[in-house]
Design a protein around this motif. Structure first.
Motif, PDB file in Angstrom:
ATOM      1  N   LEU A 332     -63.967 -26.472  54.626  1.00  0.00           N
ATOM      2  CA  LEU A 332     -64.540 -25.136  54.527  1.00  0.00           C
ATOM      3  C   LEU A 332     -64.651 -24.479  55.902  1.00  0.00           C
ATOM      4  N   ALA A 333     -65.032 -25.257  56.904  1.00  0.00           N
ATOM      5  CA  ALA A 333     -65.121 -24.715  58.260  1.00  0.00           C
ATOM      6  C   ALA A 333     -63.750 -24.263  58.749  1.00  0.00           C
ATOM      7  N   ALA A 334     -62.727 -25.027  58.419  1.00  0.00           N
ATOM      8  CA  ALA A 334     -61.369 -24.643  58.817  1.00  0.00           C
ATOM      9  C   ALA A 334     -60.928 -23.374  58.078  1.00  0.00           C
ATOM     10  N   TYR A 335     -61.248 -23.294  56.796  1.00  0.00           N
ATOM     11  CA  TYR A 335     -60.884 -22.108  56.010  1.00  0.00           C
ATOM     12  C   TYR A 335     -61.469 -20.837  56.622  1.00  0.00           C
ATOM     13  N   MET A 336     -62.686 -20.935  57.130  1.00  0.00           N
ATOM     14  CA  MET A 336     -63.374 -19.739  57.624  1.00  0.00           C
ATOM     15  C   MET A 336     -63.306 -19.586  59.144  1.00  0.00           C
ATOM     16  N   PRO A 338     -61.208 -18.109  61.126  1.00  0.00           N
ATOM     17  CA  PRO A 338     -60.931 -16.767  61.670  1.00  0.00           C
ATOM     18  C   PRO A 338     -62.183 -15.933  61.937  1.00  0.00           C
ATOM     19  N   PHE A 339     -63.319 -16.294  61.339  1.00  0.00           N
ATOM     20  CA  PHE A 339     -64.562 -15.558  61.568  1.00  0.00           C
ATOM     21  C   PHE A 339     -65.417 -16.157  62.685  1.00  0.00           C
ATOM     22  N   HIS A 340     -64.931 -17.200  63.361  1.00  0.00           N
ATOM     23  CA  HIS A 340     -65.829 -17.975  64.218  1.00  0.00           C
ATOM     24  C   HIS A 340     -66.419 -17.173  65.368  1.00  0.00           C
ATOM     25  N   ALA A 341     -65.704 -16.141  65.837  1.00  0.00           N
ATOM     26  CA  ALA A 341     -66.192 -15.369  66.983  1.00  0.00           C
ATOM     27  C   ALA A 341     -66.707 -13.996  66.583  1.00  0.00           C
ATOM     28  N   VAL A 342     -66.917 -13.778  65.286  1.00  0.00           N
ATOM     29  CA  VAL A 342     -67.326 -12.469  64.796  1.00  0.00           C
ATOM     30  C   VAL A 342     -68.807 -12.475  64.443  1.00  0.00           C
ATOM     31  N   SER A 343     -69.493 -11.422  64.856  1.00  0.00           N
ATOM     32  CA  SER A 343     -70.904 -11.257  64.519  1.00  0.00           C
ATOM     33  C   SER A 343     -71.070 -10.043  63.616  1.00  0.00           C
ATOM     34  N   ALA A 353     -70.898 -13.983  61.363  1.00  0.00           N
ATOM     35  CA  ALA A 353     -70.202 -13.437  60.199  1.00  0.00           C
ATOM     36  C   ALA A 353     -69.977 -14.498  59.129  1.00  0.00           C
ATOM     37  N   VAL A 354     -69.789 -15.735  59.571  1.00  0.00           N
ATOM     38  CA  VAL A 354     -69.556 -16.821  58.614  1.00  0.00           C
ATOM     39  C   VAL A 354     -70.697 -16.908  57.605  1.00  0.00           C
ATOM     40  N   ASN A 355     -71.927 -16.766  58.072  1.00  0.00           N
ATOM     41  CA  ASN A 355     -73.068 -16.853  57.157  1.00  0.00           C
ATOM     42  C   ASN A 355     -73.020 -15.744  56.105  1.00  0.00           C
ATOM     43  N   ALA A 356     -72.582 -14.542  56.528  1.00  0.00           N
ATOM     44  CA  ALA A 356     -72.463 -13.440  55.573  1.00  0.00           C
ATOM     45  C   ALA A 356     -71.368 -13.714  54.554  1.00  0.00           C
ATOM     46  N   VAL A 357     -70.253 -14.277  55.012  1.00  0.00           N
ATOM     47  CA  VAL A 357     -69.151 -14.602  54.108  1.00  0.00           C
ATOM     48  C   VAL A 357     -69.596 -15.646  53.084  1.00  0.00           C
ATOM     49  N   VAL A 358     -70.300 -16.678  53.561  1.00  0.00           N
ATOM     50  CA  VAL A 358     -70.769 -17.725  52.653  1.00  0.00           C
ATOM     51  C   VAL A 358     -71.735 -17.164  51.615  1.00  0.00           C
ATOM     52  N   ARG A 359     -72.657 -16.314  52.046  1.00  0.00           N
ATOM     53  CA  ARG A 359     -73.668 -15.794  51.129  1.00  0.00           C
ATOM     54  C   ARG A 359     -73.125 -14.751  50.168  1.00  0.00           C
ATOM     55  N   HIS A 360     -72.276 -13.853  50.683  1.00  0.00           N
ATOM     56  CA  HIS A 360     -71.879 -12.701  49.880  1.00  0.00           C
ATOM     57  C   HIS A 360     -70.473 -12.802  49.285  1.00  0.00           C
ATOM     58  N   SER A 361     -69.582 -13.505  49.958  1.00  0.00           N
ATOM     59  CA  SER A 361     -68.184 -13.489  49.552  1.00  0.00           C
ATOM     60  C   SER A 361     -67.831 -14.640  48.626  1.00  0.00           C
ATOM     61  N   ILE A 362     -68.281 -15.856  48.985  1.00  0.00           N
ATOM     62  CA  ILE A 362     -67.952 -17.004  48.149  1.00  0.00           C
ATOM     63  C   ILE A 362     -69.197 -17.639  47.535  1.00  0.00           C
ATOM     64  N   LYS A 363     -70.368 -17.086  47.830  1.00  0.00           N
ATOM     65  CA  LYS A 363     -71.616 -17.445  47.156  1.00  0.00           C
ATOM     66  C   LYS A 363     -71.863 -18.955  47.104  1.00  0.00           C
ATOM     67  N   LEU A 364     -71.655 -19.610  48.232  1.00  0.00           N
ATOM     68  CA  LEU A 364     -71.967 -21.028  48.324  1.00  0.00           C
ATOM     69  C   LEU A 364     -73.346 -21.185  48.948  1.00  0.00           C
ATOM     70  N   GLY A 369     -72.997 -22.324  55.372  1.00  0.00           N
ATOM     71  CA  GLY A 369     -72.791 -21.442  56.518  1.00  0.00           C
ATOM     72  C   GLY A 369     -73.298 -22.064  57.797  1.00  0.00           C
ATOM     73  N   THR A 370     -74.470 -22.683  57.723  1.00  0.00           N
ATOM     74  CA  THR A 370     -75.055 -23.329  58.908  1.00  0.00           C
ATOM     75  C   THR A 370     -74.156 -24.451  59.419  1.00  0.00           C
ATOM     76  N   VAL A 371     -73.688 -25.280  58.503  1.00  0.00           N
ATOM     77  CA  VAL A 371     -72.804 -26.388  58.877  1.00  0.00           C
ATOM     78  C   VAL A 371     -71.496 -25.860  59.446  1.00  0.00           C
ATOM     79  N   THR A 372     -70.944 -24.802  58.843  1.00  0.00           N
ATOM     80  CA  THR A 372     -69.685 -24.232  59.303  1.00  0.00           C
ATOM     81  C   THR A 372     -69.814 -23.700  60.729  1.00  0.00           C
ATOM     82  N   VAL A 373     -70.909 -23.013  61.022  1.00  0.00           N
ATOM     83  CA  VAL A 373     -71.128 -22.497  62.385  1.00  0.00           C
ATOM     84  C   VAL A 373     -71.145 -23.650  63.385  1.00  0.00           C
ATOM     85  N   ALA A 374     -71.847 -24.726  63.055  1.00  0.00           N
ATOM     86  CA  ALA A 374     -71.917 -25.881  63.954  1.00  0.00           C
ATOM     87  C   ALA A 374     -70.544 -26.493  64.174  1.00  0.00           C
ATOM     88  N   LEU A 375     -69.753 -26.611  63.114  1.00  0.00           N
ATOM     89  CA  LEU A 375     -68.415 -27.191  63.254  1.00  0.00           C
ATOM     90  C   LEU A 375     -67.488 -26.268  64.036  1.00  0.00           C
TER      91      LEU A 375
END
Length: 411
Positions: A332-336, A338-343, A353-364, A369-375
């Motif tokens: 999942l971190a690899a999939y997302m 492209p958003f790693h440097a976006v706020s 931005a990853v947290n917004a994508v997780v909450r609003h786009s794929i609703k996981l 989102g927290t784990v993805t940011v760390a990775l």
């Protein structure tokens, strides 16, 4: 004539259900002789040589709940254990378009549903349903390899689309009917095409690919599909056997920004943030994760869960039982990526931005989102370690540095 080798329990279940249909007709000769078929995934998996306990019985001339009641009466009359019937209500958002009845038959959970036909209108993926023929039921399914039946009376496989068996043999995923109409009726089938293609490492046929790429499909996807359903399918692809193939298709078919995007009303992208990287970076990072997972698989017999590469990268995955979740987190971190440097600005606060994508786009779950940011903060190190795995030069010192770096940022 194509047959399936049944287990002893499957043979007993088929024999019993055939007896039930005979008993129903004997009790009331005016009732049409029922024909029962095992539908969908069980047939596909058995033909591929995989065991399956997901038995769905499709019945003509009767609804599933009534048939389940007859089955329970027969079980009780013949001193078999009887379990309560669970009625699963129609829930289109979870792809349950028709009421289903579930009960236990000889210790195995079995679903009962009637054959049906479906009619769609232009503004919804929820169909109008009626009793249907076996052909109509097969043609309303998403792809040909999921439209096969096993007739429990003749003990043979039935391929009403005329393409399911050949597609299963050739490794092809295609829609049962015209792909553009099929995907327009229910755009969730776009993701199901990708999921099954990636699950079995099959090829999507060119006509289906061409339909997926059409802008009308992306428009209907946004209009008709809930983000919870999008997240469910993405999650299954990420946790599946071929997540790299899944993201390759998502990018190649022009679906990345359709799937991974936050609604405009939910967030405001910061003008000063770095631009979102090309979605091809998602493919590149998933390839690195794939290399790590291949190295992990190769070393499973030599290392305990505590010493494994994936467990080091995801410190919460020290128990071997949770390693599948750790692998999912990496994908999942690899999939997302492209958003790693976006706020973004959300609720007047700057956020990843990853947290917004997780909450609003794929609703996981928000923790994804927290784990993805760390990775993402360890992405460069993960890529380097993947290359070392390929080169067989990974050592404890470099691994230790990565652990310390990632561990300091881990939630």
């Amino acid at each position: 004539m194509v047959t399936i080798k049944l287990t002893e329990l499957e043979q007993q279940i088929c024999d019993l259900l055939e007896d039930v249909t005979r008993h129903i007709h004997e009790q009331d000769p005016s009732t049409p002789q029922l024909v029962l078929r095992i539908a969908g995934g069980w047939v596909r998996d058995k033909l591929l040589g995989h065991e399956s306990h997901d038995i769905d019985i499709a019945v003509d001339h009767m609804n599933g709940y009534d048939l389940a009641q007859h089955v329970n009466k027969y079980l009780k009359a013949h001193d078999y254990p009887v379990r309560a019937i669970a009625k699963i209500s129609q829930n289109p958002e979870r792809s349950k378009h028709l009421e289903t009845a579930t009960t236990s038959v000889l210790g195995l959970s079995v679903d009962f549903v009637n054959l049906r036909s479906e009619t769609y209108n232009s503004d919804s993926r929820i169909p109008q349903m009626e009793f249907g023929t076996p052909l109509e039921d097969a043609l309303r399914r998403d792809i040909t390899i999921n439209a096969l039946f096993y007739n429990i009376h003749t003990r043979t496989v039935e391929d009403f689309t005329g393409k399911g068996l050949q597609d299963l043999k050739a490794g092809i995923v295609r829609t049962a009917l015209d792909p553009f109409k099929t995907l327009t009726d229910d755009p969730l089938r776009v993701l199901r095409v990708l999921r099954f293609a990636s699950r079995f490492a099959y090829t999507v046929d060119p006509e289906t690919v061409a339909a997926i790429r059409r802008p009308e499909i992306k428009r209907d996807f946004d209009a008709k599909i809930s983000r919870e359903r999008v997240g469910t399918e993405v999650d299954k692809m990420a946790a599946g056997p071929h997540p790299l193939l899944a993201i390759e298709m998502i990018v190649d078919y022009g679906l990345y920004n359709t799937i991974f995007r936050a609604p405009a009303h939910a967030v405001r992208w910061m003008e000063s943030s770095e631009a979102m990287e090309s979605e091809t970076r998602a493919v590149e990072l998933t390839a690195h994760v794939h290399e790590l997972l291949e190295a992990e698989t190769a070393s499973e017999d030599k290392q305990s869960g505590r010493d494994s590469i994936v467990a080091h990268l995801v410190p919460s995955a020290l128990d071997a039982k949770t390693l599948p979740q750790a692998r999912r987190a990496l994908v999942l971190a690899a999939y997302m990526y492209p958003f790693h440097a976006v706020s973004v600005v959300e609720n007047n606060k700057v956020a990843y931005a990853v947290n917004a994508v997780v909450r609003h786009s794929i609703k996981l779950p928000s923790n994804d989102g927290t784990v993805t940011v760390a990775l993402h903060k360890s992405a460069a190190a993960i890529a380097a370690l993947a290359q070392e795995c390929v080169d067989s030069t990974v050592d404890r010192m470099s691994l230790g540095r990565l652990i310390r770096g990632a561990g300091a940022m881990w939630p």
